[in-house]
Write an enzyme that holds these catalytic residues in place. Structure first.
Site, PDB file in Angstrom:
ATOM      1  N   ASP A 129      -1.385  -0.246   3.190  1.00 44.68           N
ATOM      2  CA  ASP A 129      -1.195   0.585   1.996  1.00 44.68           C
ATOM      3  C   ASP A 129      -1.238  -0.379   0.817  1.00 44.68           C
ATOM      4  O   ASP A 129      -0.466  -1.344   0.760  1.00 44.68           O
ATOM      5  CB  ASP A 129       0.167   1.283   2.029  1.00 44.68           C
ATOM      6  CG  ASP A 129       0.227   2.395   3.078  1.00 44.68           C
ATOM      7  OD1 ASP A 129      -0.822   2.746   3.636  1.00 44.68           O
ATOM      8  OD2 ASP A 129       1.333   2.903   3.325  1.00 44.68           O
ATOM      9  N   ASP A 156      -0.878  14.182   5.130  1.00 51.14           N
ATOM     10  CA  ASP A 156       0.489  13.692   4.876  1.00 51.14           C
ATOM     11  C   ASP A 156       1.483  14.848   5.009  1.00 51.14           C
ATOM     12  O   ASP A 156       1.979  15.373   4.008  1.00 51.14           O
ATOM     13  CB  ASP A 156       0.577  13.116   3.449  1.00 51.14           C
ATOM     14  CG  ASP A 156      -0.394  11.970   3.233  1.00 51.14           C
ATOM     15  OD1 ASP A 156      -0.401  11.052   4.053  1.00 51.14           O
ATOM     16  OD2 ASP A 156      -1.149  12.015   2.242  1.00 51.14           O
TER      17      ASP A 156
HETATM   18  O1  1PR Z   1      -4.640  11.656  -1.840  1.00 52.15           O
HETATM   19  O2  1PR Z   1      -7.007  11.034  -1.432  1.00 52.15           O
HETATM   20  O3  1PR Z   1      -5.666   9.851  -3.149  1.00 52.15           O
HETATM   21  O4  1PR Z   1      -5.246   9.518  -0.738  1.00 52.15           O
HETATM   22  C1  1PR Z   1      -4.062   8.809  -0.831  1.00 52.15           C
HETATM   23  C2  1PR Z   1      -3.839   8.120   0.487  1.00 52.15           C
HETATM   24  O5  1PR Z   1      -2.716   7.255   0.345  1.00 52.15           O
HETATM   25  C3  1PR Z   1      -3.513   9.086   1.602  1.00 52.15           C
HETATM   26  O6  1PR Z   1      -4.198   8.680   2.765  1.00 52.15           O
HETATM   27  C4  1PR Z   1      -2.006   8.940   1.828  1.00 52.15           C
HETATM   28  O7  1PR Z   1      -1.679   9.016   3.205  1.00 52.15           O
HETATM   29  C5  1PR Z   1      -1.740   7.534   1.323  1.00 52.15           C
HETATM   30  N1  1PR Z   1      -0.418   7.404   0.673  1.00 52.15           N
HETATM   31  C6  1PR Z   1      -0.087   7.914  -0.524  1.00 52.15           C
HETATM   32  N2  1PR Z   1       1.180   7.544  -0.832  1.00 52.15           N
HETATM   33  C7  1PR Z   1       1.631   6.817   0.187  1.00 52.15           C
HETATM   34  C8  1PR Z   1       2.954   6.190   0.274  1.00 52.15           C
HETATM   35  O8  1PR Z   1       3.317   5.576   1.277  1.00 52.15           O
HETATM   36  N3  1PR Z   1       3.770   6.313  -0.772  1.00 52.15           N
HETATM   37  N4  1PR Z   1       0.718   6.060   2.267  1.00 52.15           N
HETATM   38  C9  1PR Z   1       0.630   6.727   1.131  1.00 52.15           C
HETATM   39  C10 1PR Z   1       0.595   6.630   3.406  1.00 52.15           C
HETATM   40  C11 1PR Z   1       1.168   6.277   5.534  1.00 52.15           C
HETATM   41  C12 1PR Z   1       0.420   5.389   6.386  1.00 52.15           C
HETATM   42  C13 1PR Z   1       1.347   4.355   6.957  1.00 52.15           C
HETATM   43  C14 1PR Z   1       1.795   4.927   8.276  1.00 52.15           C
HETATM   44  C15 1PR Z   1       2.293   3.906   9.242  1.00 52.15           C
HETATM   45  N5  1PR Z   1       1.198   5.767   4.238  1.00 52.15           N
HETATM   46  O9  1PR Z   1      -0.608   4.816   5.735  1.00 52.15           O
HETATM   47  O10 1PR Z   1       0.606   3.241   7.038  1.00 52.15           O
HETATM   48  O11 1PR Z   1       2.810   5.912   8.051  1.00 52.15           O
HETATM   49  O12 1PR Z   1       3.430   3.289   8.775  1.00 52.15           O
HETATM   50  P1  1PR Z   1       4.501   2.677   9.779  1.00 52.15           P
HETATM   51  O13 1PR Z   1       3.748   2.159  10.969  1.00 52.15           O
HETATM   52  O14 1PR Z   1       5.152   1.571   9.021  1.00 52.15           O
HETATM   53  O15 1PR Z   1       5.438   3.801  10.131  1.00 52.15           O
HETATM   54  P2  1PR Z   1      -5.649  10.574  -1.867  1.00 52.15           P
END
Ligand code: 1PR
Length: 479
Positions: free
Chosen positions: A176, A334
């Protein structure tokens, strides 16, 4: 591809070149174009050098289409370029394939099985072509390219015999990425999507540099690397040149597939210049991405599609998959768990939960969110998954906000629900804390891949130990 080759006169040039047995290496579509025709986009004539028609995999054979991932080759005849490849996994990403027959037998150098046997490589004289991607197949792929460029070098090496038998389950490292308060692009990691430290300064958590970490995960054996630009929903990605630079730099040294997501949508900048999501995605592909991932924009497209029942062809999902193919488009979901006392409380698909809710609730539905989990939408993960499959998504990246960063295991109820609902591959994400969580998700659900972030960034569990554990549990992985 054939349209372009015919228009610029290259079709005839390539035909003559191949007929003259000049050194040739076709990759993926570069193999398919040698056949008589393809059914992709209706009927399209190929160069007609090899007998056979390129057709679509049939998901009724029990396999998910597209065929994405690391599969094993069966070598059919000597082929200089495949000398080091016996029983190793190589990376495929495609929905169309050519099948072996009596008529094309003399061309086939290896086959692969995915529901049916299909042609994974051809060789006649100096003419080679492969359905898989050597440039994305790690060391094995690099040795194929080396053997093609320097045929004599392959004679000196002892072939390494692997144990690959079938399509492997993938282990994916996810980064991320966002700009921190000092303006640097860093790898961050949230707890249930909150990426700020719980301190007075409330800084964005910084877990390292994107290019370095991606390189490390490639060396450690990650089968894919994903970058999610998590603030892409509010920034304009083409204005965010560092992200493009990260992709360019990473793809110089990382020879497994790269996915990039965040901010893929239509956009009008401050000067009134309009950029289509297709232009944004094209820029990512040109910078080294193999797949793009769409989050928020796919939710809006699915809501609209469910409401009207009409595929407009205008959503980012439809536009990008039409040009680059379904296999290049991932939809990242999400969802947040919403408990229910009865499955009839909402109009969305619910599940009976394995662990009761805080008030003893026995059911839950999974509400989709947009803008990094900030806004809940009136659509469930199940409804979204089915709609985006119809709109052209080739794969689903299934996160779960409740489990993200908790290290307590994947949400098996959710992953089972979605991986049973669609026939495209599903990547399980969020919550991995131990090696056992990976075997659990592969044994109890139909996920094709499992993704983790925190445990890899904090060096708590090395990728290799995940793979060794899976192997011990009888689950095929790429080693
Ligand atoms: O909506 O097209 O602009 O895409 C935004 C992208 O960014 C989406 O894929 C969304 O999942 C991701 N995203 C947005 N905000 C966050 C955040 O964390 N605040 N991250 C985010 C999503 C989830 C996974 C993470 C897993 C594994 N993070 O990417 O890597 O949950 O984590 P873990 O193994 O530590 O539990 P758009």
């Amino acid at each position: 591809m054939m349209d372009v080759l015919n228009q610029n006169g290259m079709a005839e040039a390539i035909r003559t070149y191949v007929e003259n047995d000049r050194p040739f290496l076709g990759i993926c579509l570069g193999l398919q174009l040698l056949f008589e025709s393809s059914t992709e986009n209706g009927h399209v004539s190929g160069l007609g050098l090899i007998p056979g028609v390129v057709g679509r995999f049939d998901s009724s054979d029990g396999c998910r289409v597209p065929h994405i991932g690391w599969n094993a080759l069966q070598i059919e005849k000597d082929s200089v370029i495949l000398d080091d490849v016996a029983n190793r996994h190589v990376y495929f990403v495609h929905s169309y394939r050519a099948v072996p027959s009596e008529e094309n037998k003399e061309w086939v150098s290896s086959i692969c099985n995915y529901g049916v046997d299909f042609i994974s490589s051809i060789r006649r004289g100096n003419v080679h072509a492969v359905q898989f991607h050597p440039e994305k197949s790690g060391d094995v792929g690099l040795s194929i390219l080396r053997n093609f460029l320097l045929p004599s070098s392959s004679m000196t090496k002892k072939p390494f015999e692997g144990k690959a038998k079938k399509l492997a389950k993938r282990v994916i490292a996810c980064l991320d990425v966002r700009t921190n308060d000092s303006g640097d692009l860093v790898v961050t990691k949230g707890d249930q999507y909150d990426v700020r430290e719980q301190t007075k300064e409330n800084e964005v958590r910084n877990l390292g540099k994107p290019v370095e970490l991606a390189g490390q995960y490639y060396t450690d054996g990650a089968d894919e690397v994903s970058f999610l630009n998590i603030t892409g929903f509010r920034d304009f990605p083409l204005g965010d040149l560092p992200m493009l630079q990260i992709l360019k730099k990473t793809s110089e040294n990382v020879f497994v597939p790269l996915t990039v997501g965040g901010g893929i949508r239509d956009f009008t900048d401050g000067n009134g210049r309009y950029y289509s999501s297709l232009e944004v995605a094209s820029e990512y592909f040109r910078s080294g991405a193999d797949k793009i991932s769409i989050g928020s924009d796919a939710v809006y497209a699915a809501e609209e599609y469910i409401k009207t029942g009409v595929k407009t062809g205008k959503s980012s999902l439809e536009q990008i998959s039409r040009v680059y193919g379904n296999q290049a488009v991932v939809v990242s979901i999400d969802p947040r768990r919403q408990y229910l006392t009865s499955p009839f409380e909402v109009g969305f698909k619910s599940v009976e939960v394995s662990n009761l809710g805080p008030n003893g609730e026995e059911y839950a539905w999974y509400q989709c969110t947009v803008n990094g989990g900030r806004e809940g939408r009136p659509i469930g993960a199940y409804e979204l998954a089915k709609a985006v499959e119809e709109l052209g998504a080739g794969e689903i990246l299934l996160n779960c906000i409740d489990c993200d960063g908790q290290g307590k295991g994947f949400d098996i109820d959710l992953i089972k629900l979605i991986s049973d609902a669609v026939s495209i591959p599903v990547i399980a994400s969020s919550g991995a804390g131990t090696v056992e969580h990976f075997s659990e998700v592969f044994k109890q659900t139909n996920a094709s891949a499992a993704l983790a972030a925190g445990i890899f960034h904090r060096k708590e569990v090395p990728i290799q130990s995940v793979k060794e554990h899976l192997l011990k549990e009888g689950i095929e992985v790429r080693m």
